[in-house]
Scaffold this motif. Structure first.
Motif, PDB file in Angstrom:
ATOM      1  N   ALA A   1     -52.141 -64.133  48.670  1.00  0.00           N
ATOM      2  CA  ALA A   1     -53.173 -63.251  47.801  1.00  0.00           C
ATOM      3  C   ALA A   1     -52.881 -61.691  48.463  1.00  0.00           C
ATOM      4  O   ALA A   1     -52.600 -60.221  47.896  1.00  0.00           O
TER       5      ALA A   1
ATOM      6  N   LEU B   1     -54.863 -59.320  37.900  1.00  0.00           N
ATOM      7  CA  LEU B   1     -55.130 -57.471  38.446  1.00  0.00           C
ATOM      8  C   LEU B   1     -54.308 -56.943  38.600  1.00  0.00           C
ATOM      9  O   LEU B   1     -54.381 -55.489  38.201  1.00  0.00           O
TER      10      LEU B   1
ATOM     11  N   VAL C   1     -49.961 -59.416  47.775  1.00  0.00           N
ATOM     12  CA  VAL C   1     -49.793 -59.128  46.380  1.00  0.00           C
ATOM     13  C   VAL C   1     -49.206 -57.651  45.991  1.00  0.00           C
ATOM     14  O   VAL C   1     -48.138 -57.515  45.330  1.00  0.00           O
TER      15      VAL C   1
ATOM     16  N   VAL D   1     -55.166 -66.637  43.697  1.00  0.00           N
ATOM     17  CA  VAL D   1     -54.427 -66.327  43.025  1.00  0.00           C
ATOM     18  C   VAL D   1     -53.844 -65.744  41.970  1.00  0.00           C
ATOM     19  O   VAL D   1     -53.362 -64.670  42.119  1.00  0.00           O
TER      20      VAL D   1
ATOM     21  N   ILE E   1     -55.680 -62.254  41.215  1.00  0.00           N
ATOM     22  CA  ILE E   1     -55.309 -61.471  42.280  1.00  0.00           C
ATOM     23  C   ILE E   1     -53.639 -60.689  40.964  1.00  0.00           C
ATOM     24  O   ILE E   1     -53.264 -59.218  40.420  1.00  0.00           O
ATOM     25  N   PHE E   2     -52.832 -61.821  40.529  1.00  0.00           N
ATOM     26  CA  PHE E   2     -51.956 -61.327  39.930  1.00  0.00           C
ATOM     27  C   PHE E   2     -52.783 -60.733  38.670  1.00  0.00           C
ATOM     28  O   PHE E   2     -51.683 -59.715  38.329  1.00  0.00           O
TER      29      PHE E   2
ATOM     30  N   GLN F   1     -56.360 -49.002  44.433  1.00  0.00           N
ATOM     31  CA  GLN F   1     -56.980 -50.160  43.378  1.00  0.00           C
ATOM     32  C   GLN F   1     -56.783 -50.894  43.558  1.00  0.00           C
ATOM     33  O   GLN F   1     -58.040 -51.831  43.526  1.00  0.00           O
ATOM     34  N   LEU F   2     -55.699 -50.877  43.210  1.00  0.00           N
ATOM     35  CA  LEU F   2     -55.031 -53.338  43.450  1.00  0.00           C
ATOM     36  C   LEU F   2     -56.116 -54.043  45.136  1.00  0.00           C
ATOM     37  O   LEU F   2     -56.382 -54.338  45.139  1.00  0.00           O
TER      38      LEU F   2
ATOM     39  N   GLY G   1     -59.904 -54.291  44.835  1.00  0.00           N
ATOM     40  CA  GLY G   1     -60.270 -54.884  43.894  1.00  0.00           C
ATOM     41  C   GLY G   1     -59.517 -56.391  44.566  1.00  0.00           C
ATOM     42  O   GLY G   1     -60.652 -57.426  45.107  1.00  0.00           O
ATOM     43  N   LEU G   2     -58.532 -56.513  45.431  1.00  0.00           N
ATOM     44  CA  LEU G   2     -58.084 -57.840  46.130  1.00  0.00           C
ATOM     45  C   LEU G   2     -58.979 -57.575  47.079  1.00  0.00           C
ATOM     46  O   LEU G   2     -58.985 -59.475  47.309  1.00  0.00           O
TER      47      LEU G   2
ATOM     48  N   LEU H   1     -62.009 -58.986  45.993  1.00  0.00           N
ATOM     49  CA  LEU H   1     -61.767 -61.207  45.706  1.00  0.00           C
ATOM     50  C   LEU H   1     -61.873 -61.723  46.571  1.00  0.00           C
ATOM     51  O   LEU H   1     -61.854 -62.266  47.278  1.00  0.00           O
ATOM     52  N   LEU H   2     -60.745 -61.136  47.943  1.00  0.00           N
ATOM     53  CA  LEU H   2     -60.933 -62.560  49.417  1.00  0.00           C
ATOM     54  C   LEU H   2     -61.938 -62.762  49.785  1.00  0.00           C
ATOM     55  O   LEU H   2     -62.275 -63.307  50.578  1.00  0.00           O
TER      56      LEU H   2
ATOM     57  N   VAL I   1     -60.033 -72.817  43.557  1.00  0.00           N
ATOM     58  CA  VAL I   1     -60.476 -71.796  44.192  1.00  0.00           C
ATOM     59  C   VAL I   1     -59.580 -70.899  44.361  1.00  0.00           C
ATOM     60  O   VAL I   1     -59.469 -69.627  43.654  1.00  0.00           O
TER      61      VAL I   1
ATOM     62  N   LEU J   1     -53.814 -52.952  36.241  1.00  0.00           N
ATOM     63  CA  LEU J   1     -53.886 -52.194  37.018  1.00  0.00           C
ATOM     64  C   LEU J   1     -52.235 -51.672  36.730  1.00  0.00           C
ATOM     65  O   LEU J   1     -52.480 -50.465  37.113  1.00  0.00           O
TER      66      LEU J   1
ATOM     67  N   VAL K   1     -64.124 -65.017  48.186  1.00  0.00           N
ATOM     68  CA  VAL K   1     -63.403 -66.030  48.668  1.00  0.00           C
ATOM     69  C   VAL K   1     -63.525 -66.515  50.206  1.00  0.00           C
ATOM     70  O   VAL K   1     -63.233 -68.198  49.966  1.00  0.00           O
TER      71      VAL K   1
ATOM     72  N   TYR L   1     -62.190 -76.271  46.639  1.00  0.00           N
ATOM     73  CA  TYR L   1     -61.850 -74.745  47.751  1.00  0.00           C
ATOM     74  C   TYR L   1     -60.483 -74.666  47.259  1.00  0.00           C
ATOM     75  O   TYR L   1     -60.102 -73.840  47.025  1.00  0.00           O
TER      76      TYR L   1
ATOM     77  N   LEU M   1     -58.299 -63.466  54.960  1.00  0.00           N
ATOM     78  CA  LEU M   1     -59.030 -63.240  54.508  1.00  0.00           C
ATOM     79  C   LEU M   1     -60.538 -62.582  54.505  1.00  0.00           C
ATOM     80  O   LEU M   1     -61.323 -62.269  53.664  1.00  0.00           O
TER      81      LEU M   1
END
Lengths: 381, 381, 381
Positions: A162, B370, A165, B364, B367-368, A183-184, A187-188, A191-192, B359, B374, A195, B356, A307
């Motif tokens: 993750a 996203l 990426v 992942v 994220i791909f 930006q990525l 966003g990441l 999200l992390l 999840v 972008l 999670v 989990y 994470l």
């Protein structure tokens, strides 16, 4: 009531000091705490002695990290399963977090990223390898619960993927000059952290039996009283912050003087210093034939860096520091992180450990360290 | 005899319609079939309403894919193990195949490649992750046959590697301007189809017991009579072809209007739309605690894309389309495919599932998605 | 005493020849030994017939490799567990070592590196795949000890990673023109040999029970007397050295004439020729349902290339050859090595084998071979 409270508040510091002194006697490593006042004084008196400051700061952080870890566990033990688990999980990498925050504030993004990558690699290869070697020198063949280990290893693999990426797609970032990567990364990061939050629910609530053994880390060590734990936690956190700032201030000049690249300092030095306390626990657990615990600490700590620590740093970089930080790593670090995670996965997979597997993991770690040591500076930007 | 046959041939269409109507009632998703005539009419009346056509075509493909999957299984159930297995295996990704063939004919190679990559990633991460999450929300810990899962996962890994070889050596292709890549892709395609043929012998003949559970996919759903199955199969295939052509014709303008890259459309939209029917099956199997089936569908379908759909497209590109297509993917897609396959391998490996893990796999995947969303256009050529 | 000794020394050569003749009758492959004098004569008479010399040299090396392997095992069997194991481990890849040393002396670094990479890939994919296929055609499902296989596979993975570190960071080597890569390769070579030495202690002393079955490789084949073994070992080593030199001298012109790249010759031809003897053993073990042995040979031999042959070549390059050799491989070779090692790991992991897994591994190997065959020359420098 009031007098009692007043009394308590006056006795607390004293008894905290007493506890600290008792701990110092039991764990000789803590004697290094002597370097904490030394480094603070030295920085006032000789702010240009960068190389000296660099070494004294390292020597000062090690015992503080150990105290921090001990205090966190004491508070966790006294606050019950849920809050305690949350604390342990969140503050487990507090030292790394404070050091990297100081580096972030100083705008040393390379150091920050190297520390993130290095913490994942060090936990996956050095802690794993060390535990296998130390355990294996005493026990012929060690077994551990492979179902749990595999499960945690696959979580670590996904977590590492993750955060990688943005780097895996980074070659593509020619056109709009970093904007896409920013930006990525943001966003990441959001999200992390989500999670990570769900991971807490999983490990502390719905499936806590899978992670049970890790909770009993310090069996045999009596937890401190809650008030002492909290005071030590706060005081030591402040001290780590102060020493980290001195460390980060001296690191660039010191590294140049010693011929070390910032990549080496972040990847190897900070990762080993920040993780010293956890490593001590993991290694002594391996010696006591409790390899489940060692594996759990190594995998869990590495996953937490990916994470929690990494996304927090990205988000905080929007508020402190000269400009937002992306999660883009240089290709060599990406390769090392992927390889280290895969090695940890493979080693967890078998459910068996012997000393030579530890030697191999440590050898790969040594090769990484050698590479970073020899690397010409300017390459890892 | 003759009259009887004539009678049968006249009753068939009516009963086919009846069957379709009955299916529609049972599965509400099929109500979307209403969009099939809508999109065909719309394309005649407003061929320039690209964005509208794009959405209506997607809405029309979903129920057609479900019908196609149902018809294939019905015909397979009636034609016995060998032929039936062959049909199931070959037509399992028929929707993806038709859409990508339409894109190939239109010369949209980027869309074709993105769809291939996306189908592998979506099956490995989204279908796996979704099955683990949906199953895990109902069941605390799910077990599945890890011997079979591991075996199928290692086949998927090798299949993915195989189609990635031209990309892994692609940086080398400077000198003779793509010729090397063309030749390699063609040789590879022929080899992969041979391997796929041997895989049929393996899974349908010599070792069918390893794949047994997958065959009982639609337990509880009564198969249609053979004649209805065949008619539906042919008619719906034609309809999918028509709607796919409309979809491909509108996608470029629509994507531009919506700010989507062709990579995102191929990778995420087509993969999700084309695989909707299989996902429904995999997810409901997970809910029913039949995770073996979910894992088998996800791994098998991903391997089929690599071993059958991708090479067929390469070979067909020599006959339709402006020029032959190579199997060279952009580096980001390569990384995503490798990572997704390794994640599926790791998750299969343990033989245990909990929510989990689902999840994490979905994260992942998100994220791909996203990243692709972008990504500046023009980067994935 | 003295006369007896003298007598023995005169009878030895004769009885050695007798033994060789007896072996020749038993193993028809050894009849190729006829090509050894042919190639030596031919090189004197027609030194410019490169293509012919190339093929005759290959034909001559195959039986010599088989004899070398047989002699090593005979000596090993007679010298007891410790020394014998050491010999087997060190001389197991003696043919590869001699060929690559000849190439090193001739300054053909590309050929050397391709041979190293090719030996790892060939052992991991071709030997594994062949054993699974040959075993699987006779036995429906074969089981092997997955604990040992996994352990050895994870060692192979770590060993492969280790030799790949310079390549993974090689893109970074722009600034000081190869100096960094040289230093890293030398440091790495010394470390790897130390790790290899520890590996001997592990597999021959502390944990020999894990590797036990490999020692009984040639069950049924009676070992030669010690003196014959040693004589054959020395004589055949010299012959391999002579033929290798002829081979290396002819390879460049022959490859150009045949349209083969040096990468193809090193990766595929030398790896298959050098490993022919081991493959014969591994394949016949698979046929005899002793897959543990096949897996052990394949994994062990690949790991030995990485941990022993490759570093020895780097160190020796400082003494012979025009300049020191680094361990930097071209990206395609890196990808192939990583993928092959991961495939071997996955295939070992399950503990089950069936013929189709062999087909898949061989297919990936065939794709690699096709790639190297089609690759434009000059790309792999």
């Amino acid at each position: 009531m009031r007098t009692l409270e007043a009394k308590r508040s006056t006795t607390q510091p004293r008894s905290a000091i007493e506890t600290v002194v008792r701990e110092l006697r039991r764990s000789p490593l803590l004697a290094l705490i002597f370097f904490v006042p030394v480094v603070i004084l030295l920085e006032r008196m000789a702010p240009e002695a960068h190389t000296l400051l660099f070494f004294v700061a390292i020597a000062a952080i090690v015992p503080l990290a150990a105290l921090l870890s001990r205090a966190t566990e004491s508070v966790a033990a006294k606050t019950g399963d849920a809050v305690g688990g949350l604390l342990n999980a969140t503050l487990g990498n507090l030292t790394e977090l404070i050091i990297t925050l100081a580096a972030l504030q100083a705008g040393q993004y390379l150091l920050v990223k190297a520390s993130i990558a290095g913490a994942i690699v060090t936990n996956s290869l050095f802690m794993f390898g060390g535990a296998f070697l130390i355990g294996g020198l005493k026990h012929h063949l060690q077994e551990f619960n492979r179902v749990n280990a595999r499960f945690q290893a696959s979580l670590l693999f996904l977590a590492t993927i993750a955060i990688l990426v943005p780097s895996l797609t980074s070659g593509l970032d020619r056109t709009p000059a970093g904007e896409f990567s920013q930006q990525l990364s943001l966003g990441l990061a959001i999200l992390l952290i989500a999670v990570y939050g769900l991971g807490m629910v999983f490990s502390l609530k719905t499936h806590k039996e899978l992670f049970a053994s890790v909770g009993q880390a310090e069996a045999g060590e009596e937890p401190w009283p809650l008030s002492i734990g909290i005071v030590v936690l706060i005081v030591v956190t402040l001290l780590v912050a102060i020493v980290s700032e001195i460390f980060v201030g001296s690191v660039q000049a010191a590294a140049q003087h010693l011929g070390l690249t910032p990549a080496f300092v972040g990847f190897i030095v900070i990762a080993l210093v920040g993780g010293a306390a956890e490593m001590t626990t993991a290694f002594s657990a391996a010696r006591a034939n409790r390899l489940d615990l060692s594996v759990g600490i190594a995998l869990g700590s590495a996953a937490q860096i990916a994470l929690f620590v990494a996304p927090v740093l990205v988000i905080v970089s929007y508020f402190i520091g000269p400009q937002p930080m992306s999660l883009e790593f240089w290709p060599g670090a990406v390769a090392m992180m992927l390889v280290a995670t895969m090695a940890a996965t493979l080693l967890s997979n078998g459910g068996h450990a012997a000393w030579y597997a530890g030697v191999m993991a440590l050898a790969v770690y040594a090769i990484f360290a050698l590479t970073l040591f020899l690397l010409p500076p300017g390459v890892t930007q």
